[in-house]
Design a protein around this motif. Structure first.
Motif, PDB file in Angstrom:
ATOM      1  N   HIS A  77       0.844  -1.195   0.000  1.00  0.00           N
ATOM      2  CA  HIS A  77       0.000   0.000   0.000  1.00  0.00           C
ATOM      3  C   HIS A  77       0.881   1.248   0.000  1.00  0.00           C
ATOM      4  CE1 HIS A  77      -3.005   2.943   1.405  1.00  0.00           C
ATOM      5  NE2 HIS A  77      -3.910   2.093   0.945  1.00  0.00           N
ATOM      6  N   GLU A  78       0.422   2.297  -0.666  1.00  0.00           N
ATOM      7  CA  GLU A  78       1.227   3.513  -0.812  1.00  0.00           C
ATOM      8  C   GLU A  78       1.562   4.176   0.514  1.00  0.00           C
ATOM      9  OE1 GLU A  78      -0.928   6.363  -3.102  1.00  0.00           O
ATOM     10  OE2 GLU A  78      -2.672   6.381  -1.784  1.00  0.00           O
ATOM     11  N   ARG A  79       0.784   3.922   1.572  1.00  0.00           N
ATOM     12  CA  ARG A  79       1.016   4.548   2.866  1.00  0.00           C
ATOM     13  C   ARG A  79       1.511   3.534   3.904  1.00  0.00           C
ATOM     14  NH1 ARG A  79      -4.326   8.487   3.445  1.00  0.00           N
ATOM     15  NH2 ARG A  79      -3.931   9.754   1.570  1.00  0.00           N
ATOM     16  N   ILE A  80       2.285   2.582   3.461  1.00  0.00           N
ATOM     17  CA  ILE A  80       2.725   1.521   4.351  1.00  0.00           C
ATOM     18  C   ILE A  80       3.568   2.059   5.508  1.00  0.00           C
ATOM     19  CG2 ILE A  80       4.617   1.026   2.739  1.00  0.00           C
ATOM     20  CD1 ILE A  80       2.995  -1.424   5.210  1.00  0.00           C
TER      21      ILE A  80
ATOM     22  N   ALA B 119      -3.303   5.581  -5.097  1.00  0.00           N
ATOM     23  CA  ALA B 119      -4.325   6.443  -5.691  1.00  0.00           C
ATOM     24  C   ALA B 119      -3.766   7.249  -6.857  1.00  0.00           C
ATOM     25  CB  ALA B 119      -4.891   7.388  -4.625  1.00  0.00           C
ATOM     26  N   ASP B 120      -2.440   7.299  -6.970  1.00  0.00           N
ATOM     27  CA  ASP B 120      -1.782   8.062  -8.030  1.00  0.00           C
ATOM     28  C   ASP B 120      -1.621   7.177  -9.265  1.00  0.00           C
ATOM     29  OD1 ASP B 120      -0.221   9.604  -9.670  1.00  0.00           O
ATOM     30  OD2 ASP B 120       1.337  10.028  -8.184  1.00  0.00           O
TER      31      ASP B 120
ATOM     32  N   SER C 103       5.998   4.745 -14.054  1.00  0.00           N
ATOM     33  CA  SER C 103       7.376   4.536 -14.491  1.00  0.00           C
ATOM     34  C   SER C 103       8.312   4.311 -13.305  1.00  0.00           C
ATOM     35  CB  SER C 103       7.846   5.744 -15.312  1.00  0.00           C
ATOM     36  OG  SER C 103       9.200   5.584 -15.702  1.00  0.00           O
ATOM     37  N   ALA C 104       8.133   5.120 -12.247  1.00  0.00           N
ATOM     38  CA  ALA C 104       8.979   4.977 -11.060  1.00  0.00           C
ATOM     39  C   ALA C 104       8.763   3.627 -10.394  1.00  0.00           C
ATOM     40  CB  ALA C 104       8.691   6.109 -10.077  1.00  0.00           C
TER      41      ALA C 104
ATOM     42  N   VAL D  63      -2.172  -1.207  -8.734  1.00  0.00           N
ATOM     43  CA  VAL D  63      -3.621  -1.300  -8.514  1.00  0.00           C
ATOM     44  C   VAL D  63      -4.092   0.048  -8.006  1.00  0.00           C
ATOM     45  CG1 VAL D  63      -5.439  -2.326  -7.121  1.00  0.00           C
ATOM     46  CG2 VAL D  63      -3.625  -3.772  -8.056  1.00  0.00           C
ATOM     47  N   GLY D  64      -5.066   0.621  -8.671  1.00  0.00           N
ATOM     48  CA  GLY D  64      -5.532   1.950  -8.299  1.00  0.00           C
ATOM     49  C   GLY D  64      -6.521   1.929  -7.144  1.00  0.00           C
ATOM     50  N   LEU D  65      -6.556   3.048  -6.427  1.00  0.00           N
ATOM     51  CA  LEU D  65      -7.556   3.268  -5.380  1.00  0.00           C
ATOM     52  C   LEU D  65      -8.602   4.247  -5.900  1.00  0.00           C
ATOM     53  CD1 LEU D  65      -5.186   3.624  -2.275  1.00  0.00           C
ATOM     54  CD2 LEU D  65      -6.750   1.729  -2.760  1.00  0.00           C
TER      55      LEU D  65
END
Length: 417
Positions: A62-65, A91-92, A99-100, A110-112
């Motif tokens: 998750h992006e906010r791990i 979510a981005d 790319s990053a 996977v999008g949020l």
């Protein structure tokens, strides 16, 4: 075939949502979610060591791990466990982040907010890739363990407790036993590894700081090949440049070293910054060197509590090494263990100013005599930490290092204090 998925999610609500959605996927086994980056890496490392076949095919990050940034965590997992397909949940959806993420080693995004179709597609794709890699690398489907080399950080409770002597001797012991070894000096403003080993070399850790992807060739160019066979990554000669080595750079450096060497010893000095804090967090073993006096023990306690507050390292996951111990010392290892809440190494290091002074003045720590009590203790400590390869592990006579006939046997040097 069942696909094992390990979610790495800090927020409990997000973890429940992801777990519920994964539960709808057919033939999917959901492993207990990891609540932070340390828990994720520890779980994967434990599985790699104990049961490589049980490594998950897919890891959802998750992006906010936190506390490690998601992209840095993706890179570390991809480097250390190359047979696990990593998918970033974010979510981005911008092309820049995509790319990053791909550059960091992710197998997809996977999008949020989450959708069943997208999650199913990404998990299936990552699992198929993972299965193919394991079949190719694992010979018949057995996954490679992928954990890389062992990383040991050596930090000092305060200045003058013997941090660099400890780091150098541990590296020498591991190398003498036949292992490939790197010694990194992340005491970035006042590192003395070069002085202790009589090295003059222009390149340093700073030369790797701005590189996004450290290739083996780039790493080799930054390392000094010492006569002992140890690869040295030195601190910059200009201490102010140490600030260029960020926590992200440190993570990439340690990961690159881990991927190339069997043993990586990192001298973190006594002053904590973002770079050596990242190294301590990533380490398989974090050593804290202390002398048996009130000031040093108090400093060690402050350091341990600081690591705990910043979620760098838990006290029980830290190993304290008592240096300059004598029988007459009031503060003994058991008391240090009780005060700091850490695990104290069984091997304590005796005081040895007279035997150390000549090699320190000459900058030839590698020339410390085999009969030195300090060397014997530190090499025994290397054995206790599992850094050396012994003849026993190769089916030969136990207790003596391979490759160094002058070294004293582990069984003989290990003392009780």
């Amino acid at each position: 075939m069942t696909t094992r998925v390990l979610p790495a999610v800090a927020d409990p609500d997000a973890a429940r949502a992801i777990t519920a959605l994964l539960g709808q996927l057919p033939d999917t086994e959901i492993l207990a979610p990891a609540g932070d980056s340390t828990a994720l890496v520890d779980t994967l490392a434990r599985l790699a060591a104990d049961a490589p076949a049980d490594l998950p095919e897919v890891v959802l990050v998750h992006e906010r791990i936190g506390p490690v940034p998601a992209l840095d965590l993706v890179r570390e997992v991809a480097l250390r466990f190359p047979a696990a397909g990593v998918v970033l949940v974010t979510a981005d959806r911008s092309p820049g982040l995509y790319s990053a993420a791909m550059d960091s080693g992710a197998r997809g995004l996977v999008g949020l907010p989450l959708s069943y179709e997208e999650v199913a597609q990404r998990v299936q794709s990552a699992a198929a890739w993972s299965t193919g890699v394991r079949r190719h690398l694992g010979q018949g489907g057995d996954p490679p363990h992928g954990a890389g080399g062992t990383v040991v950080t050596v930090s000092g409770a305060k200045g003058g407790v013997g941090t660099t002597v400890t780091a150098v001797q541990l590296a020498l012991a591991a190398r003498a036993s036949g292992r490939t070894v790197a010694l990194a000096d992340l005491d970035l403003q006042a590192g003395d590894v070069a002085s202790y080993l009589d090295v003059r070399f222009r390149r340093s850790a700073v030369d790797l700081a701005a590189i996004q992807d450290i290739s083996p060739r780039v790493l080799q160019d930054a390392l000094y090949a010492h006569d002992t066979g140890i690869g040295l990554l030195l601190a910059p000669a200009e201490g102010e440049r140490g600030e260029e080595v960020t926590d992200r750079a440190a993570r990439q450096i340690v990961s690159a070293l881990r991927g190339r060497y069997e043993v990586v010893v990192v001298d973190c000095g006594t002053q904590m910054n973002s770079a050596n804090a990242a190294a301590v967090e990533m380490a398989d073993t974090a050593l804290l060197v202390v002398t048996p006096d009130v000031v040093a023990v108090r400093a060690a306690t402050r350091m341990v509590r600081l690591w705990e507050r910043l979620q760098i390292r838990k006290p029980e996951e830290t190993t304290t090494v008592v240096n300059r111990l004598t029988r007459l010392t009031e503060i003994q290892p058991a008391l240090v263990e009780r005060i700091t809440g850490t695990r104290v190494a069984r091997t304590a290091v005796p005081a040895g100013f007279k035997e150390l002074q000549p090699v320190l003045d000459a900058g030839r720590m590698q020339d410390l005599e085999a009969r030195s009590a300090v060397k014997q203790a530190l090499w025994a400590l290397a054995g206790e930490l599992g850094l050396v390869r012994t003849e026993e592990s190769d089916g030969d006579r136990p207790g003596r290092f391979r490759g160094d006939r002058g070294a004293v046997g582990l069984r003989r040097t290990r003392r009780k204090h």
